[in-house]
Design a protein around this motif. Sequence first.
Motif, PDB file in Angstrom:
ATOM      1  N   MET A   1       0.737  -1.348   0.083  1.00 21.12           N
ATOM      2  CA  MET A   1       0.005   0.166  -0.001  1.00 21.12           C
ATOM      3  C   MET A   1       0.758   1.251  -0.143  1.00 21.12           C
ATOM      4  O   MET A   1       2.061   1.220   0.601  1.00 21.12           O
ATOM      5  CB  MET A   1      -1.064  -0.027   1.177  1.00 21.12           C
ATOM      6  CG  MET A   1      -1.890  -1.155   1.338  1.00 21.12           C
ATOM      7  SD  MET A   1      -3.010  -0.896   2.618  1.00 21.12           S
ATOM      8  CE  MET A   1      -3.884   0.378   2.276  1.00 21.12           C
ATOM      9  N   LYS A   2       0.485   2.352  -0.710  1.00 23.39           N
ATOM     10  CA  LYS A   2       1.270   3.717  -0.529  1.00 23.39           C
ATOM     11  C   LYS A   2       0.307   4.558  -0.111  1.00 23.39           C
ATOM     12  O   LYS A   2      -0.811   4.833  -0.265  1.00 23.39           O
ATOM     13  CB  LYS A   2       1.295   4.029  -2.120  1.00 23.39           C
ATOM     14  CG  LYS A   2       2.067   5.098  -2.381  1.00 23.39           C
ATOM     15  CD  LYS A   2       2.337   5.230  -3.699  1.00 23.39           C
ATOM     16  CE  LYS A   2       3.135   6.673  -3.873  1.00 23.39           C
ATOM     17  NZ  LYS A   2       3.441   6.929  -5.564  1.00 23.39           N
ATOM     18  N   CYS A   3       1.171   5.312   0.883  1.00 18.07           N
ATOM     19  CA  CYS A   3       0.387   6.504   1.593  1.00 18.07           C
ATOM     20  C   CYS A   3       0.311   7.745   0.886  1.00 18.07           C
ATOM     21  O   CYS A   3       1.264   8.210   0.172  1.00 18.07           O
ATOM     22  CB  CYS A   3       1.247   6.701   3.016  1.00 18.07           C
ATOM     23  SG  CYS A   3       0.606   8.108   3.939  1.00 18.07           S
TER      24      CYS A   3
ATOM     25  N   CYS B   1       2.662  10.701   2.671  1.00 17.21           N
ATOM     26  CA  CYS B   1       4.059  10.727   2.808  1.00 17.21           C
ATOM     27  C   CYS B   1       4.561   9.819   1.762  1.00 17.21           C
ATOM     28  O   CYS B   1       5.820   9.735   1.694  1.00 17.21           O
ATOM     29  CB  CYS B   1       4.577  10.218   4.082  1.00 17.21           C
ATOM     30  SG  CYS B   1       4.171   8.622   4.653  1.00 17.21           S
ATOM     31  N   GLN B   2       4.007   9.303   0.830  1.00 17.08           N
ATOM     32  CA  GLN B   2       4.172   8.272  -0.159  1.00 17.08           C
ATOM     33  C   GLN B   2       5.089   7.136   0.213  1.00 17.08           C
ATOM     34  O   GLN B   2       6.140   6.456  -0.341  1.00 17.08           O
ATOM     35  CB  GLN B   2       5.028   9.354  -1.149  1.00 17.08           C
ATOM     36  CG  GLN B   2       4.474  10.504  -1.748  1.00 17.08           C
ATOM     37  CD  GLN B   2       3.305  10.304  -2.468  1.00 17.08           C
ATOM     38  OE1 GLN B   2       3.208   9.303  -3.306  1.00 17.08           O
ATOM     39  NE2 GLN B   2       2.351  11.152  -2.396  1.00 17.08           N
ATOM     40  N   TYR B   3       4.865   6.746   1.448  1.00 17.12           N
ATOM     41  CA  TYR B   3       5.466   5.590   2.086  1.00 17.12           C
ATOM     42  C   TYR B   3       4.803   4.275   1.605  1.00 17.12           C
ATOM     43  O   TYR B   3       3.546   4.109   1.680  1.00 17.12           O
ATOM     44  CB  TYR B   3       5.456   5.768   3.335  1.00 17.12           C
ATOM     45  CG  TYR B   3       6.008   4.376   4.164  1.00 17.12           C
ATOM     46  CD1 TYR B   3       7.386   4.309   4.198  1.00 17.12           C
ATOM     47  CD2 TYR B   3       5.172   3.387   4.655  1.00 17.12           C
ATOM     48  CE1 TYR B   3       8.068   3.082   4.677  1.00 17.12           C
ATOM     49  CE2 TYR B   3       5.789   2.362   5.312  1.00 17.12           C
ATOM     50  CZ  TYR B   3       7.019   1.978   5.686  1.00 17.12           C
ATOM     51  OH  TYR B   3       7.839   1.171   6.136  1.00 17.12           O
TER      52      TYR B   3
ATOM     53  N   ASN C   1       4.434   4.684   8.608  1.00 18.92           N
ATOM     54  CA  ASN C   1       5.348   5.745   8.750  1.00 18.92           C
ATOM     55  C   ASN C   1       4.899   7.285   9.265  1.00 18.92           C
ATOM     56  O   ASN C   1       5.369   7.590  10.321  1.00 18.92           O
ATOM     57  CB  ASN C   1       5.907   6.214   7.282  1.00 18.92           C
ATOM     58  CG  ASN C   1       6.900   7.025   7.272  1.00 18.92           C
ATOM     59  OD1 ASN C   1       7.857   7.205   8.222  1.00 18.92           O
ATOM     60  ND2 ASN C   1       7.079   7.927   6.313  1.00 18.92           N
ATOM     61  N   CYS C   2       3.802   7.593   8.800  1.00 19.23           N
ATOM     62  CA  CYS C   2       3.165   9.061   9.560  1.00 19.23           C
ATOM     63  C   CYS C   2       1.925   8.985  10.245  1.00 19.23           C
ATOM     64  O   CYS C   2       1.523   9.773  10.928  1.00 19.23           O
ATOM     65  CB  CYS C   2       3.046   9.853   8.469  1.00 19.23           C
ATOM     66  SG  CYS C   2       1.796   9.454   7.147  1.00 19.23           S
TER      67      CYS C   2
END
Length: 292
Positions: free
Chosen positions: A1-3, A6-8, A19-20
Amino acid sequence: MKCPKCQYISFDSGDRCRNCGYEFSLAGGGEAAGGIDLPIQNGSEPVGPLADLSLNEAPNLPLFTGEGRDPDTPLVAAGAAPRAPLAVRRAAPAVPRPRPRREAAPVEPRLALDTADLGPPPAALARPSDERDAPLVHPHREARAEAAAASGIASIGARLAGGALDLLLLGTIDVIVLYFTLRICDLTFAQALTLPLAPFLAFLALLNGGYLAAFVAASGQTIGKMAAGTRVVSADPGPRAGDRVTFEQAVLRAAASVVSALPLGLGFLPALLGGDRRALHDRLADTRVVKA
């Protein structure tokens, strides 16, 4: 999955970004709600370690690029001719440098004079054959020999005075050596005979002989001879007449002085009665005593 915030990218499914901490439900849409599926493989990729290498397409390699080249040209071009090994190389021949020519000294012209009527040469210029063939004596040595002969033999009084001064000096030195030896051994003069006489007398003989030999070899004069005005020279009648004595002669003369003194001083009688004033040790060492 991509946040989306924050593009994590994460491969775990969840409601929040690891991450965020962003909640995917706030993004809206089906992709946000259901998540974005990022599969690693979709099943259409080739399988195998060399699946990406296609043999139908020619790779861009120098050996396989034949465009614009002559087919008869060899693929590998020969390099330059190899140089000879260092051990086989020859150095350039050394060219000798021309030496400067030395001009010969000009020869003085000789006048062709008629000397037939001049008569025989004067007696002063004529030398017999035996004199012409005789070896020449060095002028400095001849002058020294003549000076030594002209100086004369030392008188009996001067020789006695010089010998007495040397005996007094050597006796004083021997007494000083004996005094300090007794002090070191914690002895008195009455106990002097308890010392080992052989090494002690040998040391005194070496000390006295060294004094006589060193001074005579250095300048031909001891301290007593300097005060009396006498000097020891070589008695050799050859070119060394009147020269300074050698070290061997000085050592032999010092050792022979003991021989002259042992038989009640009889070895000194030729110096008092003989015409050349040479004692026994002077005759053994081939020396004589002259005026300084």
